[in-house]
Design a protein around this motif. Sequence first.
Motif, PDB file in Angstrom:
ATOM      1  N   TYR A 285      43.520  58.585  26.615  1.00 48.46           N
ATOM      2  CA  TYR A 285      43.249  59.548  25.535  1.00 48.46           C
ATOM      3  C   TYR A 285      42.054  59.082  24.696  1.00 48.46           C
ATOM      4  O   TYR A 285      41.703  59.712  23.711  1.00 48.46           O
ATOM      5  CB  TYR A 285      44.482  59.720  24.643  1.00 48.46           C
ATOM      6  CG  TYR A 285      45.587  60.469  25.344  1.00 48.46           C
ATOM      7  CD1 TYR A 285      45.614  61.862  25.343  1.00 48.46           C
ATOM      8  CD2 TYR A 285      46.593  59.799  26.043  1.00 48.46           C
ATOM      9  CE1 TYR A 285      46.610  62.559  26.003  1.00 48.46           C
ATOM     10  CE2 TYR A 285      47.590  60.484  26.708  1.00 48.46           C
ATOM     11  CZ  TYR A 285      47.602  61.866  26.691  1.00 48.46           C
ATOM     12  OH  TYR A 285      48.572  62.561  27.346  1.00 48.46           O
ATOM     13  N   GLY A 286      41.500  57.967  25.091  1.00 48.48           N
ATOM     14  CA  GLY A 286      40.314  57.437  24.428  1.00 48.48           C
ATOM     15  C   GLY A 286      39.121  57.547  25.358  1.00 48.48           C
ATOM     16  O   GLY A 286      38.916  58.591  25.995  1.00 48.48           O
ATOM     17  N   ALA A 287      38.416  56.442  25.491  1.00 49.43           N
ATOM     18  CA  ALA A 287      37.157  56.492  26.254  1.00 49.43           C
ATOM     19  C   ALA A 287      37.368  56.327  27.754  1.00 49.43           C
ATOM     20  O   ALA A 287      36.408  56.406  28.512  1.00 49.43           O
ATOM     21  CB  ALA A 287      36.228  55.395  25.742  1.00 49.43           C
ATOM     22  N   LEU A 288      38.613  56.097  28.180  1.00 49.58           N
ATOM     23  CA  LEU A 288      38.836  55.800  29.597  1.00 49.58           C
ATOM     24  C   LEU A 288      39.500  56.964  30.333  1.00 49.58           C
ATOM     25  O   LEU A 288      40.207  56.768  31.329  1.00 49.58           O
ATOM     26  CB  LEU A 288      39.668  54.513  29.724  1.00 49.58           C
ATOM     27  CG  LEU A 288      39.097  53.299  28.974  1.00 49.58           C
ATOM     28  CD1 LEU A 288      39.962  52.069  29.188  1.00 49.58           C
ATOM     29  CD2 LEU A 288      37.659  53.017  29.412  1.00 49.58           C
ATOM     30  N   CYS A 323      51.857  56.533  23.582  1.00 47.10           N
ATOM     31  CA  CYS A 323      53.209  56.456  24.148  1.00 47.10           C
ATOM     32  C   CYS A 323      53.345  57.239  25.450  1.00 47.10           C
ATOM     33  O   CYS A 323      54.410  57.243  26.059  1.00 47.10           O
ATOM     34  CB  CYS A 323      54.217  57.006  23.136  1.00 47.10           C
ATOM     35  SG  CYS A 323      54.183  56.076  21.612  1.00 47.10           S
ATOM     36  N   ASP A 324      52.304  57.939  25.855  1.00 49.92           N
ATOM     37  CA  ASP A 324      52.399  58.785  27.044  1.00 49.92           C
ATOM     38  C   ASP A 324      52.242  57.946  28.310  1.00 49.92           C
ATOM     39  O   ASP A 324      51.324  57.132  28.410  1.00 49.92           O
ATOM     40  CB  ASP A 324      51.276  59.841  26.977  1.00 49.92           C
ATOM     41  CG  ASP A 324      51.494  60.940  27.981  1.00 49.92           C
ATOM     42  OD1 ASP A 324      52.213  60.715  28.979  1.00 49.92           O
ATOM     43  OD2 ASP A 324      50.947  62.037  27.783  1.00 49.92           O
ATOM     44  N   SER A 325      53.130  58.163  29.292  1.00 47.03           N
ATOM     45  CA  SER A 325      53.048  57.331  30.498  1.00 47.03           C
ATOM     46  C   SER A 325      51.850  57.690  31.373  1.00 47.03           C
ATOM     47  O   SER A 325      51.505  56.927  32.276  1.00 47.03           O
ATOM     48  CB  SER A 325      54.341  57.421  31.308  1.00 47.03           C
ATOM     49  OG  SER A 325      54.591  58.752  31.635  1.00 47.03           O
ATOM     50  N   ILE A 326      51.198  58.836  31.129  1.00 47.87           N
ATOM     51  CA  ILE A 326      49.963  59.082  31.891  1.00 47.87           C
ATOM     52  C   ILE A 326      48.760  58.340  31.298  1.00 47.87           C
ATOM     53  O   ILE A 326      47.661  58.424  31.827  1.00 47.87           O
ATOM     54  CB  ILE A 326      49.631  60.591  32.056  1.00 47.87           C
ATOM     55  CG1 ILE A 326      49.292  61.237  30.726  1.00 47.87           C
ATOM     56  CG2 ILE A 326      50.723  61.332  32.790  1.00 47.87           C
ATOM     57  CD1 ILE A 326      48.623  62.599  30.884  1.00 47.87           C
ATOM     58  N   ASP A 327      49.011  57.613  30.240  1.00 47.66           N
ATOM     59  CA  ASP A 327      47.944  56.795  29.647  1.00 47.66           C
ATOM     60  C   ASP A 327      47.845  55.491  30.446  1.00 47.66           C
ATOM     61  O   ASP A 327      48.129  54.397  29.949  1.00 47.66           O
ATOM     62  CB  ASP A 327      48.278  56.526  28.171  1.00 47.66           C
ATOM     63  CG  ASP A 327      47.107  55.968  27.402  1.00 47.66           C
ATOM     64  OD1 ASP A 327      46.055  55.722  28.021  1.00 47.66           O
ATOM     65  OD2 ASP A 327      47.243  55.775  26.175  1.00 47.66           O
ATOM     66  N   ALA A 328      47.484  55.644  31.723  1.00 51.01           N
ATOM     67  CA  ALA A 328      47.501  54.512  32.660  1.00 51.01           C
ATOM     68  C   ALA A 328      46.300  54.593  33.585  1.00 51.01           C
ATOM     69  O   ALA A 328      45.955  55.675  34.056  1.00 51.01           O
ATOM     70  CB  ALA A 328      48.786  54.564  33.478  1.00 51.01           C
ATOM     71  N   MET A 329      45.673  53.473  33.825  1.00 48.72           N
ATOM     72  CA  MET A 329      44.482  53.412  34.672  1.00 48.72           C
ATOM     73  C   MET A 329      44.759  52.443  35.821  1.00 48.72           C
ATOM     74  O   MET A 329      44.863  51.230  35.605  1.00 48.72           O
ATOM     75  CB  MET A 329      43.281  52.915  33.840  1.00 48.72           C
ATOM     76  CG  MET A 329      42.665  53.903  32.881  1.00 48.72           C
ATOM     77  SD  MET A 329      43.550  54.305  31.331  1.00 48.72           S
ATOM     78  CE  MET A 329      43.904  52.783  30.596  1.00 48.72           C
ATOM     79  N   ASN A 362      48.277  60.234  18.945  1.00 46.80           N
ATOM     80  CA  ASN A 362      49.106  59.104  18.477  1.00 46.80           C
ATOM     81  C   ASN A 362      48.457  58.316  17.334  1.00 46.80           C
ATOM     82  O   ASN A 362      48.832  57.164  17.081  1.00 46.80           O
ATOM     83  CB  ASN A 362      49.400  58.118  19.619  1.00 46.80           C
ATOM     84  CG  ASN A 362      50.661  58.451  20.398  1.00 46.80           C
ATOM     85  OD1 ASN A 362      51.224  57.606  21.056  1.00 46.80           O
ATOM     86  ND2 ASN A 362      51.119  59.678  20.333  1.00 46.80           N
ATOM     87  N   GLY A 363      47.423  58.904  16.740  1.00 43.95           N
ATOM     88  CA  GLY A 363      46.776  58.197  15.636  1.00 43.95           C
ATOM     89  C   GLY A 363      45.710  57.214  16.081  1.00 43.95           C
ATOM     90  O   GLY A 363      45.121  56.509  15.264  1.00 43.95           O
ATOM     91  N   PHE A 364      45.453  57.147  17.402  1.00 43.88           N
ATOM     92  CA  PHE A 364      44.364  56.271  17.876  1.00 43.88           C
ATOM     93  C   PHE A 364      43.075  57.085  17.924  1.00 43.88           C
ATOM     94  O   PHE A 364      43.038  58.227  17.500  1.00 43.88           O
ATOM     95  CB  PHE A 364      44.728  55.699  19.254  1.00 43.88           C
ATOM     96  CG  PHE A 364      45.958  54.837  19.209  1.00 43.88           C
ATOM     97  CD1 PHE A 364      45.898  53.554  18.690  1.00 43.88           C
ATOM     98  CD2 PHE A 364      47.181  55.324  19.656  1.00 43.88           C
ATOM     99  CE1 PHE A 364      47.036  52.762  18.621  1.00 43.88           C
ATOM    100  CE2 PHE A 364      48.330  54.542  19.594  1.00 43.88           C
ATOM    101  CZ  PHE A 364      48.253  53.258  19.070  1.00 43.88           C
ATOM    102  N   GLY A 365      42.027  56.518  18.463  1.00 45.62           N
ATOM    103  CA  GLY A 365      40.779  57.276  18.622  1.00 45.62           C
ATOM    104  C   GLY A 365      39.691  56.897  17.644  1.00 45.62           C
ATOM    105  O   GLY A 365      38.612  57.483  17.674  1.00 45.62           O
ATOM    106  N   ASP A 366      39.959  55.934  16.756  1.00 45.28           N
ATOM    107  CA  ASP A 366      38.871  55.438  15.897  1.00 45.28           C
ATOM    108  C   ASP A 366      38.171  54.280  16.606  1.00 45.28           C
ATOM    109  O   ASP A 366      38.828  53.418  17.211  1.00 45.28           O
ATOM    110  CB  ASP A 366      39.418  54.945  14.548  1.00 45.28           C
ATOM    111  CG  ASP A 366      39.813  56.110  13.660  1.00 45.28           C
ATOM    112  OD1 ASP A 366      39.217  57.194  13.825  1.00 45.28           O
ATOM    113  OD2 ASP A 366      40.721  55.937  12.826  1.00 45.28           O
ATOM    114  N   TYR A 367      36.862  54.270  16.494  1.00 45.93           N
ATOM    115  CA  TYR A 367      36.058  53.225  17.150  1.00 45.93           C
ATOM    116  C   TYR A 367      35.091  52.614  16.154  1.00 45.93           C
ATOM    117  O   TYR A 367      34.612  53.291  15.244  1.00 45.93           O
ATOM    118  CB  TYR A 367      35.224  53.817  18.294  1.00 45.93           C
ATOM    119  CG  TYR A 367      36.052  54.244  19.480  1.00 45.93           C
ATOM    120  CD1 TYR A 367      36.255  53.383  20.546  1.00 45.93           C
ATOM    121  CD2 TYR A 367      36.642  55.504  19.521  1.00 45.93           C
ATOM    122  CE1 TYR A 367      37.025  53.758  21.635  1.00 45.93           C
ATOM    123  CE2 TYR A 367      37.416  55.894  20.593  1.00 45.93           C
ATOM    124  CZ  TYR A 367      37.609  55.019  21.648  1.00 45.93           C
ATOM    125  OH  TYR A 367      38.376  55.398  22.713  1.00 45.93           O
TER     126      TYR A 367
END
Length: 397
Positions: A285-288, A323-329, A362-367
Amino acid sequence: MDQFQSALALVVADRPDLPVHCIRPHAAQKAADWFVRRFPGDVLYAVKANPHPAILEAVYAAGVRWFDVASLPEIELVATRFEDATLAFMHPVKARSAIRRAYFDYGVRIFSLDSREELAKIVEETGGAKDLHLITRLAVCSDYAQHKLGGKFGASGVEAVELLREARGVADELGVSFHVGSQCMRPEAWRVAMAHVGDLIREAGVTVDIVDVGGGFPVAYPGLTPPPLEDYMVEIEAAFEEMPVLENADLWCEPGRALCAEAGSHVARVELRKGDALYLNDGAYGALFDAAHDGLVYPVKLLREKGSPRRPLRPFKLYGPTCDSIDAMEGPFMLPADVSEGDYIEVGMTGAYGSALATKFNGFGDYIEAEVADAPMTTVFEAPKPQIAEVIAIGDF
Ligand SMILES: Cc1ncc(COP(=O)(O)O)c(C=O)c1O
Protein backbone atom coordinates in the motif's frame (compact mmCIF):
# COMPACT_ATOMS: atom_id res chain seq x y z
CA MET A 1 14.79 18.56 0.41
CA ASP A 2 17.89 17.28 2.24
CA GLN A 3 20.72 16.00 0.10
CA PHE A 4 22.93 12.98 0.71
CA GLN A 5 25.57 11.11 -1.21
CA SER A 6 23.62 7.88 -0.85
CA ALA A 7 20.81 6.18 1.04
CA LEU A 8 23.42 4.67 3.32
CA ALA A 9 24.77 8.11 4.20
CA LEU A 10 21.24 9.19 5.07
CA VAL A 11 20.64 6.17 7.29
CA VAL A 12 23.95 6.59 9.08
CA ALA A 13 23.17 10.27 9.71
CA ASP A 14 19.50 10.09 10.61
CA ARG A 15 18.36 6.53 11.49
CA PRO A 16 14.92 7.58 10.13
CA ASP A 17 11.73 6.36 11.75
CA LEU A 18 9.71 6.79 8.55
CA PRO A 19 10.44 5.14 5.21
CA VAL A 20 12.45 7.34 2.88
CA HIS A 21 11.80 8.23 -0.74
CA CYS A 22 15.26 8.74 -2.26
CA ILE A 23 15.13 10.86 -5.40
CA ARG A 24 17.86 10.96 -8.05
CA PRO A 25 16.94 13.81 -10.41
CA HIS A 26 20.23 13.25 -12.25
CA ALA A 27 19.02 9.77 -13.28
CA ALA A 28 15.69 11.10 -14.60
CA GLN A 29 17.53 13.79 -16.52
CA LYS A 30 19.90 11.25 -18.03
CA ALA A 31 17.02 8.99 -19.10
CA ALA A 32 15.01 11.88 -20.57
CA ASP A 33 18.08 13.17 -22.36
CA TRP A 34 18.60 9.73 -23.91
CA PHE A 35 15.00 9.68 -25.17
CA VAL A 36 15.10 13.25 -26.47
CA ARG A 37 18.25 12.46 -28.44
CA ARG A 38 17.41 8.93 -29.62
CA PHE A 39 13.67 8.69 -30.11
CA PRO A 40 12.90 9.56 -33.74
CA GLY A 41 10.07 11.93 -32.84
CA ASP A 42 8.64 13.90 -29.90
CA VAL A 43 8.85 12.65 -26.33
CA LEU A 44 5.91 13.17 -23.96
CA TYR A 45 6.59 12.36 -20.31
CA ALA A 46 3.77 10.25 -18.81
CA VAL A 47 3.36 12.22 -15.59
CA LYS A 48 1.43 9.45 -13.83
CA ALA A 49 4.59 7.36 -13.42
CA ASN A 50 6.10 9.93 -11.05
CA PRO A 51 4.64 13.44 -10.68
CA HIS A 52 7.21 14.58 -8.11
CA PRO A 53 8.30 18.17 -8.88
CA ALA A 54 11.98 17.17 -8.81
CA ILE A 55 11.33 14.59 -11.53
CA LEU A 56 9.28 17.02 -13.62
CA GLU A 57 12.11 19.55 -13.37
CA ALA A 58 14.66 16.93 -14.35
CA VAL A 59 12.86 15.79 -17.50
CA TYR A 60 12.19 19.42 -18.41
CA ALA A 61 15.88 20.22 -17.96
CA ALA A 62 16.62 17.45 -20.45
CA GLY A 63 14.46 19.20 -23.04
CA VAL A 64 11.09 17.45 -22.64
CA ARG A 65 8.33 20.01 -23.28
CA TRP A 66 5.39 17.70 -23.94
CA PHE A 67 3.55 15.97 -21.14
CA ASP A 68 1.03 13.14 -21.15
CA VAL A 69 -1.47 14.02 -18.44
CA ALA A 70 -4.40 11.91 -17.29
CA SER A 71 -6.37 14.17 -14.96
CA LEU A 72 -7.09 17.79 -14.12
CA PRO A 73 -4.70 17.76 -11.13
CA GLU A 74 -1.89 16.54 -13.42
CA ILE A 75 -2.77 19.30 -15.89
CA GLU A 76 -2.66 21.90 -13.13
CA LEU A 77 0.62 20.51 -11.81
CA VAL A 78 2.43 20.78 -15.14
CA ALA A 79 0.73 23.91 -16.50
CA THR A 80 1.50 25.96 -13.41
CA ARG A 81 5.13 24.84 -13.42
CA PHE A 82 6.08 25.12 -17.10
CA GLU A 83 4.55 27.91 -19.16
CA ASP A 84 5.81 26.49 -22.43
CA ALA A 85 4.63 22.92 -21.86
CA THR A 86 2.28 21.26 -24.33
CA LEU A 87 -0.21 19.07 -22.56
CA ALA A 88 -1.86 15.99 -24.05
CA PHE A 89 -4.91 14.78 -22.12
CA MET A 90 -4.38 11.10 -22.83
CA HIS A 91 -6.97 9.44 -20.60
CA PRO A 92 -9.59 7.94 -22.94
CA VAL A 93 -12.37 8.57 -20.38
CA LYS A 94 -12.61 12.04 -18.88
CA ALA A 95 -15.05 13.96 -16.72
CA ARG A 96 -16.96 16.54 -18.75
CA SER A 97 -15.83 19.27 -16.38
CA ALA A 98 -12.21 18.18 -16.85
CA ILE A 99 -12.52 18.40 -20.65
CA ARG A 100 -14.04 21.87 -20.32
CA ARG A 101 -11.43 23.19 -17.94
CA ALA A 102 -8.58 21.59 -19.86
CA TYR A 103 -9.69 23.24 -23.09
CA PHE A 104 -10.84 26.66 -21.85
CA ASP A 105 -8.63 27.23 -18.76
CA TYR A 106 -5.42 25.45 -19.72
CA GLY A 107 -5.39 25.63 -23.51
CA VAL A 108 -5.26 21.87 -23.97
CA ARG A 109 -5.97 20.86 -27.56
CA ILE A 110 -4.84 17.24 -27.57
CA PHE A 111 -7.40 14.75 -26.30
CA SER A 112 -7.42 10.96 -26.38
CA LEU A 113 -10.56 8.86 -26.86
CA ASP A 114 -11.52 5.28 -27.62
CA SER A 115 -15.30 5.51 -28.06
CA ARG A 116 -17.97 7.47 -29.95
CA GLU A 117 -19.41 8.54 -26.63
CA GLU A 118 -16.16 10.14 -25.51
CA LEU A 119 -15.78 11.80 -28.89
CA ALA A 120 -19.23 13.35 -28.46
CA LYS A 121 -18.30 14.56 -24.96
CA ILE A 122 -15.13 16.24 -26.22
CA VAL A 123 -16.94 17.97 -29.08
CA GLU A 124 -19.80 19.13 -26.83
CA GLU A 125 -17.66 20.33 -23.94
CA THR A 126 -15.31 22.31 -26.18
CA GLY A 127 -18.23 24.00 -27.93
CA GLY A 128 -17.58 22.23 -31.22
CA ALA A 129 -13.98 23.46 -31.33
CA LYS A 130 -12.26 23.38 -34.69
CA ASP A 131 -8.70 23.13 -33.37
CA LEU A 132 -8.82 19.73 -31.70
CA HIS A 133 -6.06 17.16 -32.05
CA LEU A 134 -7.91 13.94 -31.43
CA ILE A 135 -5.88 10.85 -30.65
CA THR A 136 -7.81 7.61 -31.14
CA ARG A 137 -6.55 4.94 -28.77
CA LEU A 138 -6.53 1.55 -30.46
CA ALA A 139 -6.30 -1.88 -28.86
CA VAL A 140 -3.12 -3.82 -29.64
CA CYS A 141 -1.57 -7.04 -28.41
CA SER A 142 0.20 -6.60 -25.05
CA ASP A 143 1.50 -10.16 -24.75
CA TYR A 144 5.14 -9.02 -24.71
CA ALA A 145 4.76 -6.80 -21.66
CA GLN A 146 5.29 -7.53 -17.99
CA HIS A 147 2.32 -5.36 -17.04
CA LYS A 148 -0.51 -5.73 -19.56
CA LEU A 149 -2.65 -2.70 -20.30
CA GLY A 150 -4.83 -4.19 -23.02
CA GLY A 151 -7.95 -4.92 -20.99
CA LYS A 152 -9.36 -1.51 -20.27
CA PHE A 153 -8.81 0.88 -23.16
CA GLY A 154 -8.53 0.81 -26.90
CA ALA A 155 -11.01 0.49 -29.75
CA SER A 156 -10.77 -2.56 -31.98
CA GLY A 157 -12.20 -4.03 -35.19
CA VAL A 158 -15.11 -2.37 -36.95
CA GLU A 159 -15.64 -0.05 -34.01
CA ALA A 160 -12.10 1.28 -34.36
CA VAL A 161 -12.52 1.82 -38.10
CA GLU A 162 -15.78 3.74 -37.63
CA LEU A 163 -14.32 5.76 -34.76
CA LEU A 164 -11.35 6.81 -36.88
CA ARG A 165 -13.71 8.05 -39.60
CA GLU A 166 -15.90 9.88 -37.15
CA ALA A 167 -13.00 11.50 -35.32
CA ARG A 168 -11.46 12.55 -38.65
CA GLY A 169 -14.67 14.43 -39.40
CA VAL A 170 -14.26 16.76 -36.40
CA ALA A 171 -10.50 16.79 -35.81
CA ASP A 172 -8.12 19.47 -36.94
CA GLU A 173 -5.45 16.80 -36.59
CA LEU A 174 -6.17 13.09 -36.23
CA GLY A 175 -3.83 10.83 -34.31
CA VAL A 176 -3.67 7.17 -33.43
CA SER A 177 -2.21 5.78 -30.23
CA PHE A 178 -1.77 2.47 -28.48
CA HIS A 179 0.05 1.02 -25.49
CA VAL A 180 1.87 -2.29 -25.82
CA GLY A 181 1.87 -2.69 -22.02
CA SER A 182 4.36 -1.55 -19.41
CA GLN A 183 7.90 -2.96 -19.11
CA CYS A 184 7.70 -4.44 -22.60
CA MET A 185 10.59 -6.85 -23.04
CA ARG A 186 10.39 -7.24 -26.83
CA PRO A 187 11.10 -4.39 -29.29
CA GLU A 188 9.15 -6.18 -32.02
CA ALA A 189 5.95 -5.59 -30.02
CA TRP A 190 5.91 -2.11 -31.58
CA ARG A 191 6.36 -3.45 -35.11
CA VAL A 192 3.42 -5.82 -34.64
CA ALA A 193 1.26 -3.07 -33.07
CA MET A 194 2.10 -0.48 -35.73
CA ALA A 195 1.36 -2.93 -38.55
CA HIS A 196 -2.01 -3.65 -36.98
CA VAL A 197 -2.79 0.04 -36.52
CA GLY A 198 -1.74 0.61 -40.14
CA ASP A 199 -4.30 -1.98 -41.28
CA LEU A 200 -7.05 -0.20 -39.36
CA ILE A 201 -6.08 3.16 -40.89
CA ARG A 202 -6.17 1.64 -44.41
CA GLU A 203 -9.57 0.13 -43.76
CA ALA A 204 -10.90 3.44 -42.46
CA GLY A 205 -9.42 5.33 -45.42
CA VAL A 206 -8.55 8.34 -43.28
CA THR A 207 -5.54 10.62 -43.32
CA VAL A 208 -3.55 10.48 -40.10
CA ASP A 209 -1.36 13.31 -38.79
CA ILE A 210 0.04 11.79 -35.60
CA VAL A 211 1.22 8.35 -34.53
CA ASP A 212 1.71 8.00 -30.78
CA VAL A 213 3.47 4.74 -29.89
CA GLY A 214 2.69 5.10 -26.17
CA GLY A 215 4.84 4.04 -23.25
CA GLY A 216 6.01 0.60 -22.26
CA PHE A 217 9.76 1.12 -22.67
CA PRO A 218 11.56 -1.06 -20.14
CA VAL A 219 14.26 -0.66 -17.54
CA ALA A 220 16.26 -3.42 -15.85
CA TYR A 221 15.07 -5.30 -12.78
CA PRO A 222 16.49 -8.57 -11.39
CA GLY A 223 15.47 -11.30 -13.83
CA LEU A 224 14.16 -8.73 -16.33
CA THR A 225 17.05 -7.40 -18.36
CA PRO A 226 15.66 -5.98 -21.60
CA PRO A 227 17.42 -5.78 -24.97
CA PRO A 228 19.24 -2.48 -25.62
CA LEU A 229 16.79 0.43 -25.84
CA GLU A 230 18.36 1.32 -29.16
CA ASP A 231 16.71 -1.81 -30.64
CA TYR A 232 13.32 -0.36 -29.71
CA MET A 233 14.10 2.87 -31.55
CA VAL A 234 15.17 0.95 -34.65
CA GLU A 235 11.95 -1.12 -34.71
CA ILE A 236 9.77 1.94 -34.22
CA GLU A 237 11.48 4.02 -36.88
CA ALA A 238 11.25 1.18 -39.43
CA ALA A 239 7.61 0.42 -38.62
CA PHE A 240 6.68 4.11 -38.83
CA GLU A 241 8.09 4.27 -42.36
CA GLU A 242 5.65 1.54 -43.38
CA MET A 243 2.54 3.16 -41.94
CA PRO A 244 -0.11 4.64 -44.22
CA VAL A 245 0.04 8.11 -42.69
CA LEU A 246 0.75 11.59 -44.05
CA GLU A 247 4.31 12.01 -45.23
CA ASN A 248 4.87 14.73 -42.64
CA ALA A 249 3.00 12.89 -39.86
CA ASP A 250 4.39 13.37 -36.35
CA LEU A 251 5.70 10.49 -34.28
CA TRP A 252 5.28 10.62 -30.51
CA CYS A 253 6.08 8.38 -27.58
CA GLU A 254 4.87 8.60 -23.98
CA PRO A 255 7.40 6.91 -21.71
CA GLY A 256 6.72 6.87 -18.00
CA ARG A 257 8.66 4.05 -16.38
CA ALA A 258 11.74 4.43 -18.57
CA LEU A 259 12.22 8.08 -17.66
CA CYS A 260 11.84 7.80 -13.90
CA ALA A 261 12.25 4.22 -12.62
CA GLU A 262 15.98 4.60 -12.12
CA ALA A 263 15.47 7.96 -10.42
CA GLY A 264 13.94 6.58 -7.25
CA SER A 265 14.63 4.13 -4.48
CA HIS A 266 13.02 3.60 -1.10
CA VAL A 267 14.58 2.95 2.27
CA ALA A 268 12.55 0.76 4.61
CA ARG A 269 13.32 -0.48 8.10
CA VAL A 270 12.96 -4.06 9.24
CA GLU A 271 10.48 -4.03 12.12
CA LEU A 272 10.52 -7.80 12.63
CA ARG A 273 12.07 -10.91 11.19
CA LYS A 274 10.28 -14.27 11.22
CA GLY A 275 12.47 -16.89 9.54
CA ASP A 276 12.81 -15.84 5.91
CA ALA A 277 10.11 -13.16 6.18
CA LEU A 278 10.95 -9.53 6.86
CA TYR A 279 8.25 -7.15 8.10
CA LEU A 280 9.03 -3.65 6.82
CA ASN A 281 7.64 -0.15 7.35
CA ASP A 282 6.83 0.12 3.61
CA GLY A 283 4.92 -2.24 1.37
CA ALA A 284 2.12 -2.97 -1.07
CA TYR A 285 0.00 0.00 0.00
CA GLY A 286 3.12 2.14 -0.09
CA ALA A 287 5.85 2.36 -2.67
CA LEU A 288 6.10 -1.38 -3.30
CA PHE A 289 2.72 -1.87 -4.97
CA ASP A 290 4.22 -3.45 -8.09
CA ALA A 291 6.24 -5.94 -6.05
CA ALA A 292 3.04 -7.20 -4.47
CA HIS A 293 0.55 -6.92 -7.31
CA ASP A 294 2.74 -7.58 -10.33
CA GLY A 295 5.30 -9.82 -8.66
CA LEU A 296 8.02 -7.37 -9.69
CA VAL A 297 11.37 -8.15 -8.04
CA TYR A 298 13.23 -4.98 -7.15
CA PRO A 299 16.96 -5.00 -6.45
CA VAL A 300 17.69 -4.64 -2.74
CA LYS A 301 20.62 -3.59 -0.65
CA LEU A 302 21.21 -3.92 3.08
CA LEU A 303 22.38 -0.56 4.39
CA ARG A 304 25.14 -1.25 6.87
CA GLU A 305 28.26 0.76 7.34
CA LYS A 306 31.37 -0.22 5.46
CA GLY A 307 33.40 -2.69 7.42
CA SER A 308 30.37 -4.62 8.71
CA PRO A 309 30.95 -8.36 8.31
CA ARG A 310 29.65 -9.72 4.99
CA ARG A 311 27.30 -12.67 5.20
CA PRO A 312 26.12 -15.02 2.45
CA LEU A 313 22.94 -13.97 0.72
CA ARG A 314 19.66 -15.80 1.04
CA PRO A 315 16.18 -15.23 -0.33
CA PHE A 316 13.66 -13.28 1.73
CA LYS A 317 9.99 -12.52 1.39
CA LEU A 318 8.83 -9.05 2.44
CA TYR A 319 5.71 -7.93 4.25
CA GLY A 320 4.48 -4.35 4.47
CA PRO A 321 3.24 -2.55 7.58
CA THR A 322 -0.54 -2.76 7.11
CA CYS A 323 -2.83 -5.43 8.56
CA ASP A 324 -3.88 -6.71 5.14
CA SER A 325 -2.44 -10.10 4.19
CA ILE A 326 -2.07 -9.00 0.56
CA ASP A 327 0.53 -6.56 1.81
CA ALA A 328 3.16 -9.13 0.87
CA MET A 329 5.99 -9.17 -1.66
CA GLU A 330 7.14 -12.66 -2.65
CA GLY A 331 10.42 -11.65 -4.26
CA PRO A 332 12.75 -13.44 -3.77
CA PHE A 333 14.74 -10.54 -2.35
CA MET A 334 18.34 -11.58 -1.81
CA LEU A 335 19.80 -10.17 1.39
CA PRO A 336 22.54 -11.11 3.84
CA ALA A 337 21.53 -14.06 6.00
CA ASP A 338 21.85 -12.13 9.24
CA VAL A 339 19.48 -9.26 8.38
CA SER A 340 17.51 -8.45 11.48
CA GLU A 341 15.16 -6.05 13.24
CA GLY A 342 16.34 -2.45 13.06
CA ASP A 343 18.28 -2.94 9.82
CA TYR A 344 17.55 -0.64 6.90
CA ILE A 345 17.05 -1.91 3.37
CA GLU A 346 17.21 0.12 0.20
CA VAL A 347 14.83 -1.05 -2.50
CA GLY A 348 16.08 0.18 -5.86
CA MET A 349 14.33 1.15 -9.10
CA THR A 350 11.15 2.35 -7.40
CA GLY A 351 11.08 5.72 -9.18
CA ALA A 352 8.22 4.68 -11.44
CA TYR A 353 4.89 3.72 -9.92
CA GLY A 354 6.48 3.74 -6.45
CA SER A 355 5.56 6.76 -4.31
CA ALA A 356 3.05 7.66 -7.03
CA LEU A 357 0.91 4.71 -5.90
CA ALA A 358 1.37 5.00 -2.14
CA THR A 359 -1.76 5.25 -0.01
CA LYS A 360 -2.46 6.23 3.58
CA PHE A 361 -4.07 2.89 4.41
CA ASN A 362 -3.83 1.98 8.11
CA GLY A 363 -2.32 5.37 8.83
CA PHE A 364 0.92 4.63 6.96
CA GLY A 365 2.06 6.36 3.78
CA ASP A 366 4.15 9.22 5.17
CA TYR A 367 7.68 9.42 3.78
CA ILE A 368 10.79 11.43 4.32
CA GLU A 369 12.10 12.73 1.01
CA ALA A 370 15.76 13.13 0.24
CA GLU A 371 17.82 13.80 -2.84
CA VAL A 372 20.68 11.36 -3.30
CA ALA A 373 23.65 11.72 -5.61
CA ASP A 374 24.83 8.18 -6.22
CA ALA A 375 24.00 6.05 -9.27
CA PRO A 376 20.82 3.98 -9.48
CA MET A 377 21.22 0.28 -8.70
CA THR A 378 20.71 -0.64 -12.35
CA THR A 379 20.65 1.33 -15.58
CA VAL A 380 19.75 0.83 -19.22
CA PHE A 381 21.20 4.17 -20.25
CA GLU A 382 24.83 3.20 -20.33
CA ALA A 383 26.40 1.65 -23.41
CA PRO A 384 26.81 -0.97 -24.54
CA LYS A 385 24.46 -3.28 -22.62
CA PRO A 386 22.08 -2.89 -19.71
CA GLN A 387 23.82 -3.79 -16.54
CA ILE A 388 22.06 -5.30 -13.63
CA ALA A 389 23.54 -5.50 -10.19
CA GLU A 390 21.55 -8.59 -9.23
CA VAL A 391 22.26 -8.24 -5.56
CA ILE A 392 24.36 -5.84 -3.62
CA ALA A 393 24.94 -7.09 -0.14
CA ILE A 394 26.30 -4.12 1.69
CA GLY A 395 26.39 -0.57 0.49
CA ASP A 396 29.62 1.34 0.24
CA PHE A 397 29.98 4.40 2.33
C1 LIG B 1 -1.77 6.46 -21.95
C2 LIG B 1 -0.50 6.05 -21.29
N1 LIG B 1 0.66 6.54 -21.77
C3 LIG B 1 1.85 6.23 -21.20
C4 LIG B 1 1.91 5.43 -20.09
C5 LIG B 1 3.26 5.15 -19.49
O1 LIG B 1 3.60 3.82 -19.63
P1 LIG B 1 5.02 3.27 -19.16
O2 LIG B 1 5.21 3.71 -17.78
O3 LIG B 1 4.90 1.79 -19.33
O4 LIG B 1 6.03 3.85 -20.09
C6 LIG B 1 0.74 4.88 -19.57
C7 LIG B 1 0.78 4.00 -18.41
O5 LIG B 1 -0.18 3.54 -17.87
C8 LIG B 1 -0.51 5.21 -20.18
O6 LIG B 1 -1.66 4.73 -19.71
